[in-house]
Every structure is written in C-alpha cells, then in structure tokens.
Motif scaffolding. Structure first.
Motif, PDB file in Angstrom:
ATOM      1  N   GLY A  47       0.796  -1.226   0.000  1.00  0.00           N
ATOM      2  CA  GLY A  47       0.000   0.000   0.000  1.00  0.00           C
ATOM      3  C   GLY A  47       0.822   1.266   0.000  1.00  0.00           C
ATOM      4  N   THR A  48       1.959   1.257  -0.720  1.00  0.00           N
ATOM      5  CA  THR A  48       2.838   2.430  -0.716  1.00  0.00           C
ATOM      6  C   THR A  48       2.745   3.254  -2.004  1.00  0.00           C
ATOM      7  N   ALA A  49       1.879   2.850  -2.946  1.00  0.00           N
ATOM      8  CA  ALA A  49       1.738   3.612  -4.190  1.00  0.00           C
ATOM      9  C   ALA A  49       1.255   5.026  -3.867  1.00  0.00           C
ATOM     10  N   ARG A  93      -2.925   6.890  -3.258  1.00  0.00           N
ATOM     11  CA  ARG A  93      -2.272   7.435  -2.080  1.00  0.00           C
ATOM     12  C   ARG A  93      -1.955   6.280  -1.129  1.00  0.00           C
ATOM     13  N   PRO A  94      -0.940   6.412  -0.276  1.00  0.00           N
ATOM     14  CA  PRO A  94      -0.625   5.333   0.672  1.00  0.00           C
ATOM     15  C   PRO A  94      -1.839   4.968   1.520  1.00  0.00           C
TER      16      PRO A  94
END
Length: 205
Positions: A47-49, A93-94
């Motif tokens: 979930g770091t995009a 977003r993260p």
C-alpha cells in the motif's frame, strides 16, 4: 469416505487411509475460499503507491501569462493537472488494504481447502518424516519418489530445523507447522504433503 494412499520415506506404498467428508466440513465452500484468498493477498499488499497532487508538485506561484488578450487559454499556474508535470487528480495514495475475517470463517475455509485437495487427489501422506541431518538431496529424492514435481506444501506437527533446512533450497516447496496452517497456503500449492498422524489429529481452531 475418501481414500488416500500412505507412503513410507522411500516412496513405497503402505496402505490406504480413509477420511470422511464430514470431518472436513462436508462440502467445499468456494465462495468462502475466495474471500479468504482475497483477505490474505490484501494483507500482503504494501500500500505504498503514491502520486502528488497539484499542491505537492514543484513549481507554480507565478501566473504563466496574463489572463486576457493573449489568444491562449487562461491558466493560473503550471501545477494544473492538465499540464505536463502537473499534479495528479484522484491518484493512488498510501493506504492500508488489510482486513480480517471471523475466526470460524477461516476455520471453515481451511476445512474446505483440505477437502478440495482430498477430492482432487492432491494430498500425499507419509507414515513418518525424519532426517538425521539437513540434506537437500535426500528431501529432493523423497519428493521425486512421491512423484511431486510441482509446488508442494509440507505440513509438520512442530517446527523441525532439520526439515526446514532440507527444503529451503528446493524451488516452490514450503514448510508449515500444523498449528499455523491456513487455507491460502493450502490452495496456493499444487500438492499437500502431510504426515499421516498430523492430518488425523489436525485441529481446526
């Protein structure tokens, strides 16, 4: 009743073990299996995009040209989303993708996963699995004698460093302790290699 052949450590057939479908939930619940697989994969997402909005990109401040009498469209700053190098509208977003399911649902999913393997003849039972010392060659020969050539999940009663070291260099083979067994791992690997006593005494908690 489902009959599964039992082999010794050399790959020789010994007997047939019988299991009732009722002991594994009675039927395969595909919808529940799907939900559990999605849960496990979501929990592994980092979930770091991330993208930058127009308030975060570099530049801006000065109006590129005056508002009127240029023949061009009016522009406030160069960080506009319609400009190259501008901000991104509704970009990723993260975030945390993880979620959980009820313990009983995960138990039923594990039962369904094992039952599906039993029905598809993808469960291999051995009477015992013991190694004197770590040996990748011995473990590879055992898998070959059992005709396991694809992905394999090896389920043992408790952690055994010798077995773990013997399998860690074999491609697509994973060792799981029975107490940590989950439906996702059972479904992911083509074959399920289990010591007979472990499957007999497997507790779905």
């Amino acid at each position: 009743m489902i009959k599964v052949p039992v082999f010794d450590s050399d790959g020789n057939s010994l007997e047939d073990a019988s299991f009732s479908e009722e002991s594994f939930g009675g039927k395969v619940r595909m919808g529940l299996l799907r939900d559990v697989v999605i849960m496990h994969e979501a929990n592994h997402r980092r979930g770091t995009a991330s993208t930058k909005t127009r308030g975060e990109v570099k530049g801006g401040g000065k109006k590129p040209w005056k508002q009127k009498h240029t023949g061009r469209a009016r522009v406030g700053d160069i960080r506009s989303p319609i400009w190259k190098g501008g901000g991104v509208v509704f970009g990723p977003r993260p975030r945390d993708y993880s979620f959980s399911m009820h313990r009983k649902a995960k138990k039923v999913a594990l039962q369904s996963a094992i039952l599906s393997k039993l029905k598809d003849n993808e469960v291999v039972l051995v009477d015992k699995l013991e190694l004197d010392s770590p040996s990748t060659k011995k473990m590879a020969n055992l898998l070959k004698s059992l005709e396991i050539r694809e992905g394999c999940l090896l389920v043992i009663r408790e952690f055994d460093e010798t077995i773990w070291k013997s399998t860690r260099n074999i491609y697509n083979v994973k060792v799981r302790v029975s107490s940590d067994l989950n439906a996702y791992d059972v479904v992911k690997y083509k074959k399920l290699l289990v010591v007979k006593d472990v499957l007999d005494n497997l507790k779905f908690e």
